[in-house]
Design a protein around this motif. Structure first.
Motif, PDB file in Angstrom:
ATOM      1  N   THR A 296       0.803  -1.219   0.000  1.00  0.00           N
ATOM      2  CA  THR A 296       0.000   0.000   0.000  1.00  0.00           C
ATOM      3  C   THR A 296       0.836   1.269   0.000  1.00  0.00           C
ATOM      4  N   ASP A 297       2.161   1.149   0.013  1.00  0.00           N
ATOM      5  CA  ASP A 297       2.991   2.335  -0.176  1.00  0.00           C
ATOM      6  C   ASP A 297       4.321   1.912  -0.786  1.00  0.00           C
ATOM      7  N   ALA A 298       5.080   2.885  -1.231  1.00  0.00           N
ATOM      8  CA  ALA A 298       6.293   2.598  -1.999  1.00  0.00           C
ATOM      9  C   ALA A 298       7.323   1.827  -1.195  1.00  0.00           C
ATOM     10  N   ALA A 299       7.341   2.030   0.099  1.00  0.00           N
ATOM     11  CA  ALA A 299       8.343   1.369   0.940  1.00  0.00           C
ATOM     12  C   ALA A 299       7.861   0.027   1.479  1.00  0.00           C
ATOM     13  N   ASN A 300       6.645  -0.409   1.058  1.00  0.00           N
ATOM     14  CA  ASN A 300       6.042  -1.633   1.591  1.00  0.00           C
ATOM     15  C   ASN A 300       6.035  -1.616   3.112  1.00  0.00           C
ATOM     16  N   GLN A 301       5.643  -0.498   3.663  1.00  0.00           N
ATOM     17  CA  GLN A 301       5.546  -0.396   5.113  1.00  0.00           C
ATOM     18  C   GLN A 301       4.170  -0.810   5.627  1.00  0.00           C
ATOM     19  N   TYR A 302       3.239  -1.010   4.710  1.00  0.00           N
ATOM     20  CA  TYR A 302       1.923  -1.524   5.068  1.00  0.00           C
ATOM     21  C   TYR A 302       1.483  -2.441   3.941  1.00  0.00           C
ATOM     22  N   GLY A 303       0.413  -3.170   4.139  1.00  0.00           N
ATOM     23  CA  GLY A 303      -0.075  -4.084   3.128  1.00  0.00           C
ATOM     24  C   GLY A 303       0.075  -5.526   3.553  1.00  0.00           C
ATOM     25  N   SER A 304      -0.577  -6.418   2.813  1.00  0.00           N
ATOM     26  CA  SER A 304      -0.624  -7.828   3.195  1.00  0.00           C
ATOM     27  C   SER A 304       0.750  -8.481   3.205  1.00  0.00           C
ATOM     28  N   GLN A 305       1.588  -8.165   2.218  1.00  0.00           N
ATOM     29  CA  GLN A 305       2.915  -8.764   2.186  1.00  0.00           C
ATOM     30  C   GLN A 305       3.711  -8.370   3.417  1.00  0.00           C
ATOM     31  N   TYR A 306       3.663  -7.104   3.779  1.00  0.00           N
ATOM     32  CA  TYR A 306       4.392  -6.615   4.950  1.00  0.00           C
ATOM     33  C   TYR A 306       3.856  -7.261   6.230  1.00  0.00           C
ATOM     34  N   LEU A 307       2.525  -7.351   6.339  1.00  0.00           N
ATOM     35  CA  LEU A 307       1.919  -7.987   7.515  1.00  0.00           C
ATOM     36  C   LEU A 307       2.350  -9.442   7.608  1.00  0.00           C
ATOM     37  N   PHE A 345     -11.018  -9.952   1.931  1.00  0.00           N
ATOM     38  CA  PHE A 345     -10.925  -8.869   2.918  1.00  0.00           C
ATOM     39  C   PHE A 345     -10.403  -7.607   2.249  1.00  0.00           C
ATOM     40  N   LYS A 346     -11.004  -6.483   2.557  1.00  0.00           N
ATOM     41  CA  LYS A 346     -10.582  -5.208   1.980  1.00  0.00           C
ATOM     42  C   LYS A 346      -9.555  -4.550   2.891  1.00  0.00           C
ATOM     43  N   GLY A 347      -8.378  -5.113   2.883  1.00  0.00           N
ATOM     44  CA  GLY A 347      -7.298  -4.601   3.704  1.00  0.00           C
ATOM     45  C   GLY A 347      -6.211  -5.642   3.825  1.00  0.00           C
ATOM     46  N   PRO A 348      -5.147  -5.319   4.552  1.00  0.00           N
ATOM     47  CA  PRO A 348      -4.051  -6.267   4.751  1.00  0.00           C
ATOM     48  C   PRO A 348      -4.522  -7.492   5.535  1.00  0.00           C
ATOM     49  N   ALA A 349      -4.136  -8.684   5.066  1.00  0.00           N
ATOM     50  CA  ALA A 349      -4.560  -9.932   5.707  1.00  0.00           C
ATOM     51  C   ALA A 349      -3.496 -10.991   5.503  1.00  0.00           C
ATOM     52  N   CYS A 350      -3.425 -11.922   6.427  1.00  0.00           N
ATOM     53  CA  CYS A 350      -2.536 -13.069   6.268  1.00  0.00           C
ATOM     54  C   CYS A 350      -3.108 -14.259   7.020  1.00  0.00           C
ATOM     55  N   ILE A 351      -2.662 -15.451   6.633  1.00  0.00           N
ATOM     56  CA  ILE A 351      -3.043 -16.706   7.292  1.00  0.00           C
ATOM     57  C   ILE A 351      -1.764 -17.380   7.756  1.00  0.00           C
ATOM     58  N   VAL A 352      -1.714 -17.751   9.031  1.00  0.00           N
ATOM     59  CA  VAL A 352      -0.570 -18.486   9.575  1.00  0.00           C
ATOM     60  C   VAL A 352      -0.955 -19.951   9.690  1.00  0.00           C
ATOM     61  N   GLU A 353      -0.245 -20.815   8.974  1.00  0.00           N
ATOM     62  CA  GLU A 353      -0.387 -22.272   9.110  1.00  0.00           C
ATOM     63  C   GLU A 353       0.734 -22.712  10.048  1.00  0.00           C
ATOM     64  N   THR A 354       0.403 -22.983  11.318  1.00  0.00           N
ATOM     65  CA  THR A 354       1.466 -23.089  12.321  1.00  0.00           C
ATOM     66  C   THR A 354       2.247 -24.384  12.241  1.00  0.00           C
TER      67      THR A 354
END
Length: 769
Positions: A296-307, A345-354
């Motif tokens: 969601t920004d140039a530095a990847n400081q937010y967004g699903s990948q960053y999360l 989901f309309k926003g940053p999301a992730c799934i953890v498979e532990t």
């Protein structure tokens, strides 16, 4: 999350293919084609091309594949592809296509859901009122996926995942999320779980009618139900749960992120566990790459990948530092629409498979370990803090839910790290405490100034190096100048109380697992019960076996009581309370409670009564001399509304019998009559059950919780304000959380004495009484 049927694996084997190994692309294509057939995709479904370039896996499918796609099938197909590529290093992103379009684009569109605003006219709001902390102002949705789901005709119910070596994922995932919910709420976040996390909320008996289907009443605990039905109960609009899918299993996948949107969540974090791998082990985190929220920004400081990257990094770091140094990481991997929980989901999301449920060690063993669950939850919390660029805090100043209490911090007198989980209660004598760990080590530690040494400093450990070969789960016992301890594998040792020098060691014959603390008697015997139903007597001075009781009882897992020379009281899994002679020759009386008794008997000599709690949720009081009903008590005992998770403690001074219950509360009844008391039950803050037995002194109840807190609860302040001056200590305040699973101990009753409790984080804590 993975849920391929055994037929998928068999189909791969029928082609002569290794089901779970890295292979040439042609082999992987054949494995995925076999999975398509096993998953009943339409005839002609298949892979047309696979490429693997610079960490990116791209798979193109035939048009027939797109014709058979739905949400569940897409997830299953993705899982099959991951299995086909198992062992391939360096994968970072996945992309499934058909005719130049993402395969996920062939799914029905999800409805537009508008975030709620204004007063919430719903059955329940956030699970708990948030405290002030690092995440104040953040709204987070957490999803422990799966749960009981109705079939396509509405006539039956089934879990979404199967049984793996003692685990059903539908019931496992919420247990992780109970811990995560606590971390987030305690540190300021407003949290919306997509499923019920309170195990005591009650049964779901609703006959649901929506999406043109009437379903039979499930009659299942609410915490086991799928998100779909929880969200209906929470008052979500119909677009959340009647979301254009044709089955409840598919509706459930879509409803989780749609519910999070409705709640206005800033981010969404889901937790699942893998299966059907064969040999795989480790943790994978998945994020979405195609819905516009990856970066969601140039530095990847937010967004699903960053999360996803921040959460995954914390999980692996935590597990390698505090659980298993070589815990395997699959990294944080991106998927283009494959998992609706992230995609919709309309926003940053992730799934953890532990971990992998079907890999016995280390994964399946870890999934049975509460410490593992807590470490994973702690790490996810810290990863969320990293995502929001705040420092993780462990705030004990919690704003409690309405109708309970606000804790006052309980200051530590001292604490000492023992290095391995402490799941056995400590014992005390002469200003010292004696504690044992899961590593099979016994420690002698001065606890108060009267010991003559600096309190809270280990003076000895036995063995001096290494361990006893198995965990010590039973409280060490101390009598005169000797400490006695038993391991889960049947070894019993006697050590000098002040130096730790070994006096003798024996192996209890045919012992089964020794979970019962040794009980010294005034006439030189040491009594020990076993889960094989046998009761033994040993010499305190030599370790010689004196006698084995001639009758085999039910499993004995709690300490026997021997407060005088001639009598021994014990409980067992066959549901009986017994009084036997001190020479272990004769049963003087026995009383059948009607259900197993996992708790220790408490003999109160001042009124000649013995108290027990049963697996059926009853408190029973018997005449200690003849086994008859104690004077003033009902013959059947007192039934409690929830399961009792601890042994009882009778406090003669305040006239109460107290115990912990599975509804997160401490209950007590009158010791003289079993009557309910107006200022009980007491319900401290937290979502986990009580397994630590209480101790009581002059009306103050000390009890540990699996929410990581030790409580000092003073009764008598009145039902309107129960416990305004009560105290609590949170193990999470030391940044390494753990559970208080075993009873604390008191060093005495004087001004300089302390209450001491061990924790699964490997620390021993002391507090002023």
């Amino acid at each position: 999350m993975r849920h391929l049927s055994f037929t998928v694996i068999c189909a791969c084997m029928a082609l002569g293919l290794p089901a779970f190994a890295a292979a040439p692309m042609t082999t992987q294509q054949a494995q995925i084609d076999a999975a398509l057939k096993a998953l009943r995709f339409p005839s002609g479904s298949g892979v047309t091309n696979i490429s693997f370039v610079a960490g990116n896996v791209a798979i193109d499918f035939s048009p027939e594949t797109a014709a058979g796609i739905d949400d569940c099938a897409l997830e299953a197909l993705t899982d099959a592809a991951q299995i086909a590529f198992h062992g391939t290093e360096g994968i970072t992103k996945w992309r499934f296509t058909c005719n130049g379009r993402l395969l996920s684009s062939y799914l029905p569109p999800v409805p537009e859901v508008v975030p709620e605003s204004g007063p919430r006219s719903v059955q329940r709001g956030p699970q708990y009122t948030p405290a002030v902390g690092a995440l104040t102002g953040k709204t987070i949705a957490i999803s422990p996926g799966h749960g009981w789901t109705s079939n396509s005709t509405g006539t039956g119910w089934a879990t979404q995942r199967g049984y793996w070596q003692g685990i059903i994922e539908d019931f496992l995932n919420p247990e992780f999320m109970q811990y995560l919910n606590n971390f987030l709420v305690n540190n300021g976040a407003t949290v919306y779980p997509c499923r019920e996390l309170d195990k005591t909320y009650g049964q779901c008996t609703t006959v649901w009618t929506f999406a043109g289907l009437t379903r039979t009443a499930p009659n299942k605990p609410w915490w086991q139900m799928a998100s779909l039905y929880h969200n209906v109960r929470q008052g979500a609009p119909s677009s959340v749960y009647d979301n254009g899918r044709t089955t409840d299993a598919n509706r459930d996948i879509a409803t989780r992120p749609l519910y999070a949107i409705w709640r206005g969540a800033d981010i969404m974090v889901s937790l699942h566990n893998n299966g059907d791998s064969g040999t795989a082990s480790g943790t994978l985190t998945m994020y979405e790459t195609s819905n516009g929220y990856m970066v969601t920004d140039a530095a990847n400081q937010y967004g699903s990948q960053y999360l996803g990257q921040k959460v995954h990094a914390r999980v692996i770091s935590e597990l390698r530092a505090n659980y298993l140094s070589n815990w395997y990481s699959y990294g944080a991997q991106g998927f283009a629409g494959n998992y609706g929980e992230n995609n919709f989901f309309k926003g940053p999301a992730c799934i953890v498979e532990t971990a992998f449920m079907d890999t016995p060690t280390p994964d399946n063993a870890a999934l049975h370990d509460e410490n593992y669950k807590m470490l994973v939850a702690k790490a996810i919390y810290e990863g969320i803090c990293d995502y929001f660029h705040v420092t993780p805090t462990y705030n004990t100043a919690v704003a409690a839910p309405s109708g309970t209490w606000s804790p006052v911090p309980l200051p530590r007198t001292w604490s000492v790290k023992l290095g391995s989980p402490v799941n056995s209660a400590p014992s005390s004598s002469g200003g010292w405490v004696y504690a044992a760990t899961d590593a099979g080590v016994v420690y002698g530690i001065p606890a108060t100034a009267q010991s003559g040494f600096t309190p809270g400093v280990v003076k000895w450990r036995y063995p001096p190096s290494g361990g006893l070969g198995a965990a010590v789960k039973a409280r060490p016992s101390v009598y005169d100048d000797t400490v006695y301890a038993v391991t889960i594998a049947g070894k019993m040792v006697a050590m000098d109380r002040l130096t730790g020098a070994l006096k003798w060691t024996v192996t209890v014959p045919n012992s089964g697992n020794l979970q019962c603390p040794p009980a010294p008697t005034a006439d030189g015997m040491l009594l020990i019960g076993s889960d094989n139903g046998r009761l033994y007597s040993y010499s305190q001075s030599t370790g010689e076996l004196l006698r084995t009781f001639p009758t085999v009882f039910g499993a004995i897992t709690s300490q026997v009581a021997a407060p005088d020379y001639g009598h021994v009281w014990l409980t067992s899994a066959d549901g009986k309370v017994r009084c036997v002679t001190g020479d272990l020759l004769t049963v003087l009386w026995q009383k059948d409670s009607g259900s197993p008794i996992p708790s220790a008997p408490f003999v109160l000599t001042t009124n000649n009564s013995v108290y027990v709690t049963t697996a059926a949720g009853s408190v029973v009081a018997l005449n200690a001399s003849n086994g008859g009903t104690a004077n003033g008590w009902p013959a059947a005992g007192v039934a409690m509304p929830f399961n009792i998770g601890t042994s009882p403690w009778a406090d003669g001074n305040s006239g109460i019998v107290s115990f912990g219950m599975d509804n997160h509360s401490i209950a007590a009844v009158s010791a003289s009559s079993g009557a309910a008391l107006s200022d009980f039950p007491l319900k401290p803050y937290g979502v986990k059950e009580f397994t630590s037995s209480p101790i009581a002194l002059n009306g103050v109840i000390y009890i540990g919780g699996t929410d990581g807190r030790l409580y000092a609860l003073k009764r008598g302040s009145g039902a309107a304000d129960p416990g305004g001056t009560w105290r609590t200590f949170d193990a999470g305040s030391m940044a390494l959380p753990g559970m208080f699973t075993a009873a604390p101990c008191l060093t005495g009753t004087g001004a300089g004495d302390v209450v001491v409790a061990g924790n699964t984080n490997g620390w021993l804590y002391a507090f002023p009484i």
